[in-house]
Design an enzyme around this catalytic site. Structure first.
Site, short mmCIF file in Angstrom:
data_model
loop_
_atom_site.label_atom_id
_atom_site.label_comp_id
_atom_site.label_asym_id
_atom_site.label_seq_id
_atom_site.Cartn_x
_atom_site.Cartn_y
_atom_site.Cartn_z
N GLY A 158 45.21 -39.63 -18.04
CA GLY A 158 44.14 -40.59 -17.85
C GLY A 158 44.43 -41.59 -16.75
CB SER A 159 43.51 -45.16 -16.68
OG SER A 159 43.47 -46.22 -15.76
CB CYS A 160 45.98 -45.13 -11.76
SG CYS A 160 45.46 -43.55 -11.05
CB THR A 161 44.95 -49.23 -15.33
OG1 THR A 161 43.97 -49.06 -14.31
CG2 THR A 161 45.16 -50.72 -15.52
#
Length: 590
Positions: free
Chosen positions: A65-68
């Protein structure tokens, strides 16, 4: 004496730790999957949902999922709610980078160990674990002695890769261009070593995901760079921030979020980044061309850039993105290399008919979970002619459940117009049936009550063509007074849609327009406190919303969303393409 076994692996971040073992065989996105302030797993689709990571040795195959996720990891380390250690089946740059930045900025860290896919299964059922640099000890119960001990009889696998440096690289590294560039170059080189890169490359542009506010540590990081004189060396755009910077007070956002979130966006602009604030930078005039070497973060943007535009980028973690923007140099590894862009999995679709726009996000969500970290080649859409909005929706959902930065669709995406060009030898095959897609449809439709309180549109940010489509659906109609219909978008597209007359139609309908931020960052009061059910056409948001905002979700097409906004009720109808009796056997999982 408890039963004990030992394993060895590759240390991504050194250190020693002991704790209860928390094991799952499914990857976990820390952004949207873990509360950065408590360490609770909030991904309601994940087997660890409700568990607390703090003080435990977390064993997962990889992130996803997210790079964050790197930013969430850094917040957890800085506020004391992080795992004691992280054990992975395969190296994960996003989570590892969060640890490295926390070590650099806060002098706090945790060990990260990669043990390989084959050894990872041995962790199932174990109660406690101790990580000691490259070694992992497993216990059935609390051992008599939990301190570290040498395990010299177990071979290690860690090795550093020498990296070719130019004179300019060395000048960055020795501080000739200032403290910010020096620290950024140190982080770039450390990640290049972990990734096994032998050299760095020049990049033409960057897209920064680290401007999302995850807590005080994210702001402190950016402000520290500004204090060190940071200036980007390539054209740089900014992802959605956590608030609508111009209207957050008007929207009723708590200043405890609005002030630091807006300040974070300002900090990145002080480094020379453009005021773009969009999670869909591929909609901007600055979108890269095929073959262009770029550094983008934001998972859906990465997947779109690689797959639909044919540009070259990895799924860059938050903070590594700005470090590369400050140096203009990136590791030559992964999808920057032609050889690493080949398909590793072949996904065959069943016969399809009567498709609507809900098909593509659902398919992306389903294939992402099947693919894991493998790049898929999807066949069966050659006659369907998906447009850029379809591919945007597919890619965002794919990036939610997959760790891969790229997909190929035979006859559709540029590198797979001739599918043989993305195949290098025999591929494992998975055949998807309509029944499989029906199960994913049920998973995304978590709401059981047909009532709809909020219709969420624009995850990723709306395109001009999506605004045109929505305006046609809303023309002459009126939203139900008890339903909020809100659309998130970038400033540039908002002004284009206004000039085209679409915004006037939507405002007459009763829609709320929100720019700068996105649904993954929005909560109350944009979502009314009394609201129980959301409706969306985004596979990405249908997955994340139950954990992020604690509401159930109806997932359907854009037309169904507009109907629900008028009636305050979800029809619950299956789309025609799922109602057909055509089906295949269950998929052959490889």
């Amino acid at each position: 004496m408890s039963g004990k076994s030992s394993l060895a692996g590759r240390s991504l971040v050194d250190g020693a730790a002991f704790g209860p073992l928390l094991y799952a065989d499914v990857g976990l996105s820390f952004w949207g999957g873990v509360d950065p302030f408590s360490g609770e797993v909030i991904d309601r689709h994940h087997p660890l949902s409700g568990q607390c990571l703090a003080g435990r040795v977390l064993a997962i195959p990889s992130g996803r999922g997210s790079c964050t996720g790197s930013s969430v990891m850094m917040e957890l380390i800085s506020n004391g709610h992080a795992p004691a250690a992280l054990v992975l089946a395969e190296a994960d740059e996003i989570l590892t980078l969060g640890v490295l930045v926390a070590r650099t900025l806060f002098e706090r860290s945790l060990p990260v160990l990669c043990i390989g896919k084959e050894a990872f299964g041995a962790l199932r059922g174990k109660a406690f674990a101790r990580v000691d640099d490259t070694h992992l000890s497993l216990f059935d119960s609390v051992p008599d002695d939990t301190t570290s001990e040498p395990l010299s009889d177990v071979p290690t696998t860690d090795s550093a890769t020498p990296i070719e440096l130019t004179e300019h690289d060395r000048a960055l590294l020795d501080g000739s261009y200032g403290k910010a560039a020096q620290v950024a170059m140190q982080i770039v080189l450390r990640m290049a070593q972990l990734q096994g890169a032998g050299q760095l490359i020049d990049i033409t542009q960057a897209h920064i995901d680290g401007c999302i506010y995850t807590g005080p540590a994210s702001l402190r990081f950016a402000q520290q760079l500004v204090e060190w004189g940071a200036k980007v060396r390539v054209p740089t755009t900014l992802n959605s921030i956590s608030v609508d910077q111009r209207r957050w007070r008007e929207l009723g956002i708590d200043p405890a979020l609005g002030v630091p979130a807006s300040a974070l966006g300002d900090a990145y602009m002080a480094m020379g980044a453009q005021l773009s604030f969009t999670c869909a930078p591929y909609l901007l005039d600055s979108a890269p061309k095929a073959g262009e070497q770029i550094v983008w973060a934001e998972s859906n943007a990465v997947v779109y850039a690689n797959s639909v535009l044919g540009a070259r980028t990895l799924k860059y973690p938050d903070y590594l993105d700005i470090c590369i923007a400050l140096t203009g140099r990136a590791p030559l590894i992964g999808c920057h290399l032609e050889s690493q862009r080949k398909a590793r999995l072949h996904v065959e679709l069943p016969p399809l008919a009567n498709l609507d726009d809900a098909f593509y996000p659902l398919l992306g969500y389903h294939i992402g979970a099947l693919a894991g970290s493998r790049i898929p080649l999807v066949s069966g859409l050659e006659q369907q002619h998906p447009d850029h909005d379809d591919l945007k929706a597919f890619g965002a959902a794919f990036a939610t459940t997959s760790a891969a930065p790229l997909f190929h669709i035979a006859g559709v995406t540029p590198e797979a117009l001739n599918p043989e060009q993305v195949v290098d030898g025999p591929l494992p095959v998975i055949k998807i049936s309509l029944q499989d897609l029906r199960l994913s449809w049920q998973e995304l439709n978590s709401a059981r009550d047909p009532k709809v309180d909020v219709v969420s549109l624009g995850n990723p940010h709306f395109s001009l063509s999506e605004f045109a489509h929505l305006a046609r659906l809303c023309q002459g109609r009126q939203r139900h007074p008890e339903v909020v219909l809100a659309i998130t978008c970038g400033r540039a597209i908002l002004e284009q849609a206004r000039a085209a007359g679409h915004i006037a139609v939507l405002e007459a309908f009763g829609a709320t327009l929100v720019s700068d931020t996105c649904w993954c960052m929005l909560g109350e009061p944009v979502i009314p406190p009394a609201a129980r059910n959301l409706m969306t056409n985004s596979g990405k948001y249908a997955h994340y919303a139950p954990g992020l905002v604690g509401r159930k979700v109806h997932f359907a097409s854009l037309a169904e969303c507009v109907d629900a906004a008028c009636s305050a009720t979800a029809s619950g109808r299956l789309p025609l393409w799922l109602q057909t009796t055509a089906s295949l056997e269950n998929p052959a999982h490889v």
